[in-house]
Write a protein that holds these residues in place. Structure first.
Motif, PDB file in Angstrom:
ATOM      1  N   UNK A   1       0.971  -1.381   0.067  1.00  0.00           N
ATOM      2  CA  UNK A   1      -0.161  -0.128  -0.115  1.00  0.00           C
ATOM      3  C   UNK A   1       0.938   1.183  -0.114  1.00  0.00           C
ATOM      4  N   UNK A   2       0.377   2.207  -0.745  1.00  0.00           N
ATOM      5  CA  UNK A   2       0.927   3.594  -0.709  1.00  0.00           C
ATOM      6  C   UNK A   2       0.216   4.911  -0.261  1.00  0.00           C
ATOM      7  N   UNK A   3       1.051   5.722   0.401  1.00  0.00           N
ATOM      8  CA  UNK A   3       0.394   6.983   0.729  1.00  0.00           C
ATOM      9  C   UNK A   3       1.411   7.943  -0.048  1.00  0.00           C
ATOM     10  N   UNK A   4       0.606   8.658  -1.002  1.00  0.00           N
ATOM     11  CA  UNK A   4       1.385   9.435  -1.972  1.00  0.00           C
ATOM     12  C   UNK A   4       1.307  10.988  -1.476  1.00  0.00           C
ATOM     13  N   UNK A   5       2.096  11.542  -1.129  1.00  0.00           N
ATOM     14  CA  UNK A   5       2.304  13.022  -0.350  1.00  0.00           C
ATOM     15  C   UNK A   5       2.518  13.963  -1.595  1.00  0.00           C
ATOM     16  N   UNK A   6       1.740  14.923  -1.606  1.00  0.00           N
ATOM     17  CA  UNK A   6       2.071  16.233  -2.841  1.00  0.00           C
ATOM     18  C   UNK A   6       1.717  17.406  -2.018  1.00  0.00           C
ATOM     19  N   UNK A   7       2.042  18.515  -2.838  1.00  0.00           N
ATOM     20  CA  UNK A   7       1.785  19.662  -2.139  1.00  0.00           C
ATOM     21  C   UNK A   7       0.334  20.322  -2.507  1.00  0.00           C
ATOM     22  N   UNK A   8      -0.474  20.849  -1.627  1.00  0.00           N
ATOM     23  CA  UNK A   8      -1.484  21.456  -1.919  1.00  0.00           C
ATOM     24  C   UNK A   8      -1.381  22.559  -2.809  1.00  0.00           C
TER      25      UNK A   8
ATOM     26  N   UNK B   1      -7.200   4.410  -4.870  1.00  0.00           N
ATOM     27  CA  UNK B   1      -7.623   3.019  -5.199  1.00  0.00           C
ATOM     28  C   UNK B   1      -7.624   2.386  -4.079  1.00  0.00           C
ATOM     29  N   UNK B   2      -8.189   1.474  -3.767  1.00  0.00           N
ATOM     30  CA  UNK B   2      -7.958   0.513  -2.598  1.00  0.00           C
ATOM     31  C   UNK B   2      -6.680   0.394  -2.251  1.00  0.00           C
ATOM     32  N   UNK B   3      -6.074   0.644  -1.192  1.00  0.00           N
ATOM     33  CA  UNK B   3      -4.745   0.827  -0.572  1.00  0.00           C
ATOM     34  C   UNK B   3      -3.864   2.072  -1.292  1.00  0.00           C
ATOM     35  N   UNK B   4      -4.416   2.919  -1.939  1.00  0.00           N
ATOM     36  CA  UNK B   4      -3.582   4.070  -2.200  1.00  0.00           C
ATOM     37  C   UNK B   4      -4.368   5.352  -2.047  1.00  0.00           C
ATOM     38  N   UNK B   5      -3.613   6.087  -1.215  1.00  0.00           N
ATOM     39  CA  UNK B   5      -4.176   7.477  -0.759  1.00  0.00           C
ATOM     40  C   UNK B   5      -3.446   8.563  -1.143  1.00  0.00           C
ATOM     41  N   UNK B   6      -3.878   9.580  -1.533  1.00  0.00           N
ATOM     42  CA  UNK B   6      -3.268  10.966  -2.110  1.00  0.00           C
ATOM     43  C   UNK B   6      -3.235  11.674  -0.948  1.00  0.00           C
ATOM     44  N   UNK B   7      -2.334  12.349  -0.229  1.00  0.00           N
ATOM     45  CA  UNK B   7      -2.270  13.099   0.897  1.00  0.00           C
ATOM     46  C   UNK B   7      -1.892  14.669   0.560  1.00  0.00           C
ATOM     47  N   UNK B   8      -2.649  15.755   0.407  1.00  0.00           N
ATOM     48  CA  UNK B   8      -2.349  16.966   0.028  1.00  0.00           C
ATOM     49  C   UNK B   8      -1.879  17.500   1.345  1.00  0.00           C
ATOM     50  N   UNK B   9      -0.550  18.099   1.123  1.00  0.00           N
ATOM     51  CA  UNK B   9       0.172  18.777   2.297  1.00  0.00           C
ATOM     52  C   UNK B   9       0.279  20.310   1.788  1.00  0.00           C
TER      53      UNK B   9
ATOM     54  N   UNK C   1       5.862  14.768   7.883  1.00  0.00           N
ATOM     55  CA  UNK C   1       6.220  13.958   9.187  1.00  0.00           C
ATOM     56  C   UNK C   1       5.231  14.347  10.145  1.00  0.00           C
ATOM     57  N   UNK C   2       4.604  15.347  10.206  1.00  0.00           N
ATOM     58  CA  UNK C   2       3.531  15.568  11.028  1.00  0.00           C
ATOM     59  C   UNK C   2       2.276  14.841  10.611  1.00  0.00           C
ATOM     60  N   UNK C   3       1.815  14.789   9.436  1.00  0.00           N
ATOM     61  CA  UNK C   3       0.717  14.256   8.871  1.00  0.00           C
ATOM     62  C   UNK C   3       0.891  12.619   9.257  1.00  0.00           C
ATOM     63  N   UNK C   4       2.077  12.287   8.825  1.00  0.00           N
ATOM     64  CA  UNK C   4       2.164  10.726   9.049  1.00  0.00           C
ATOM     65  C   UNK C   4       1.895   9.988  10.247  1.00  0.00           C
ATOM     66  N   UNK C   5       1.720  10.860  11.204  1.00  0.00           N
ATOM     67  CA  UNK C   5       1.750  10.373  12.729  1.00  0.00           C
ATOM     68  C   UNK C   5       0.266   9.767  12.696  1.00  0.00           C
ATOM     69  N   UNK C   6      -0.610  10.282  11.732  1.00  0.00           N
ATOM     70  CA  UNK C   6      -2.025   9.650  11.799  1.00  0.00           C
ATOM     71  C   UNK C   6      -2.489   8.684  10.840  1.00  0.00           C
ATOM     72  N   UNK C   7      -1.323   8.405  10.112  1.00  0.00           N
ATOM     73  CA  UNK C   7      -1.474   7.300   8.878  1.00  0.00           C
ATOM     74  C   UNK C   7      -0.936   6.150   9.327  1.00  0.00           C
ATOM     75  N   UNK C   8       0.093   6.095  10.306  1.00  0.00           N
ATOM     76  CA  UNK C   8       0.863   4.880  10.648  1.00  0.00           C
ATOM     77  C   UNK C   8       2.397   4.980   9.915  1.00  0.00           C
TER      78      UNK C   8
END
Length: 446
Positions: free
Chosen positions: A74-81, A93-101, A126-133
């Motif tokens: 599984x992947x968390x994809x971090x990108x700038x908002x 997709x299932x197992x793929x999240x895009x996280x806007x930073x 780093x701060x946001x990742x604390x909530x995602x594991x």
């Protein structure tokens, strides 16, 4: 910082031979066998390829993440908002999240100004990742993400892989008449090369450039070519695609890509002007958008160039198409032209080949691998209108030869499914981490 039981699962090594730890239970279907943090700071996989700074990188990140998720990685994809309206988390997709930073203004920013936001981006990830594991590896795409990845690799105590996609020193050498890439980018790339546990190169040529221009240790470089969706990009339905795109009976040349001098749409216009003496009824379709990196007004300049060359009536400008609509454009074309000064891989060439359309391209970078001269298309050694016009005329003036080139192109593209890219990346990950989930995923990749 990761908890000790998780951090102890990592085994960073300096050779590319996969060595995995057998300790621990095998991953179940309900539990991800491995979790990857993907950094794509300057462009989101949700953005339209061909607009702004988005392109093949966006497709690459999205496709690989989906392929891996199907194999329980599984992947968390971090990108700038870039907009206040973007949700913080989007499930791609299932197992793929895009996280806007949120790092800097919530709008597009000139790429040359993004380096001053890298530290803020890394800290917010780093701060946001604390909530995602926790994660077991960070994969950075492009040098900006690589610089952010250096901080996260050290903080999370995990290995880092990096894919550059383009390299500053290669671009400088490929197009010396254009302004040089900024020094801070070259220094940033140097830092990332030194810090990454694995550097992913798309071709043997990129590997050689990393070694020769950046002093990268060859043992840390893994060659993993990008892929193409062979279910979406295929040669069937050419006449239907021509009707759908509104193409008439005229021979049609298509350019797909960002409207910037490096990609060479002005060369395509010059070639069209010269084609009037060889294939007088030829048309050119240019599909793409301007890049925010210092090329605002490029569309206007291209319109003025078309007028000066007398080809305005034979040229059509299209906005970037959604990726799932691109196959119709490629199939509708008689030939795709790629007059780039530099291409680390050349995804457009691969997608066009999969659609059975010959490609005429500059003999640079990955294009030399994806276009087999005289077999699937033609390579042009001099990036100028005249040689491109001659190569295009060889395709447009001989329908039988064009069909042969297209058939060969389909066979070449069949060697590049996304599953092969996924396997290559999983093998890259496995070479620097002791995670049974990666090994389990490899057994299911064709």
């Amino acid at each position: 910082m990761l908890p000790a039981p998780v951090a102890s699962r990592f085994a960073v090594r300096n050779d590319p031979t996969p060595v995995l730890d057998d300790a621990g239970p095998a991953p179940s279907e309900a539990q991800p066998g491995c979790r990857i943090a993907v950094l794509s700071m300057h462009t989101s996989p949700l953005e339209q390829p061909g607009s702004g700074d988005s392109g093949g990188l966006n497709v690459y990140v999205r496709k690989v993440a989906a392929e891996m998720a199907r194999r329980n990685v599984h992947s968390d994809i971090y990108t700038r908002r870039t907009s206040p309206d973007e949700p913080e988390v989007t499930t791609l997709a299932q197992g793929v999240r895009v996280i806007s930073v949120t790092a800097g203004p919530q709008r597009p920013v000139h790429k040359d100004r993004l380096p001053r936001l890298v530290k803020r981006f890394a800290a917010e990830v780093e701060r946001l990742s604390a909530g995602f594991g926790s994660y077991e590896l960070v994969h950075a795409h492009y040098w900006l993400s690589g610089v952010a990845g250096i901080h996260l690799k050290r903080s999370w105590k995990i290995p880092m892989a990096v894919s550059f996609h383009t390299l500053a020193r290669v671009k400088d050498g490929a197009s010396p008449q254009d302004s040089l890439e900024p020094l801070f980018r070259k220094r940033g790339e140097d830092r990332v090369v030194r810090s990454a546990d694995r550097v992913v190169a798309a071709t043997p040529m990129e590997r050689d450039q990393l070694v020769d221009l950046y002093g990268c240790d060859p043992a840390r470089i893994m060659i993993v070519p990008p892929g193409v969706d062979l279910d979406l990009f295929h040669p069937d339905g050419r006449e239907e695609s021509r009707r759908r795109m509104g193409f008439g009976p005229h021979p049609t040349v298509v350019f797909v890509g960002r409207l910037q001098p490096l990609k060479g749409p002005h060369v395509a216009l010059g070639a069209l002007a010269r084609l009037r003496h060889m294939v007088p009824d030829a048309r050119l379709v240019i599909a793409g958008d301007e890049s925010p990196r210092g090329t605002w007004g490029e569309r206007l300049r291209l319109h003025l160039t078309a007028r000066r060359l007398g080809v305005t009536r034979r040229t059509t400008f299209l906005e970037p198409l959604p990726h799932d609509q691109l196959p119709h454009l490629y199939r509708a074309a008689d030939v795709v032209v790629i007059p780039s000064a530099s291409e680390s891989f050349g995804l457009v060439a691969l997608e066009a080949a999969a659609c059975g359309t010959p490609v005429v391209a500059t003999a640079v970078g990955g294009l030399r691998r994806l276009v087999q001269d005289g077999q699937t298309g033609y390579l042009v050694t001099r990036r100028a209108a005249k040689p491109f016009a001659h190569a295009l005329s060889r395709v447009l003036a001989d329908r039988e030869a064009a069909e042969r080139l297209g058939s060969n192109a389909v066979m070449l593209a069949s060697r590049f499914p996304w599953s092969a890219t996924t396997r290559g990346l999983l093998e890259t990950y496995a070479s620097v981490m002791a995670c049974r989930g990666v090994r389990a995923a490899l057994t299911g990749v064709g």
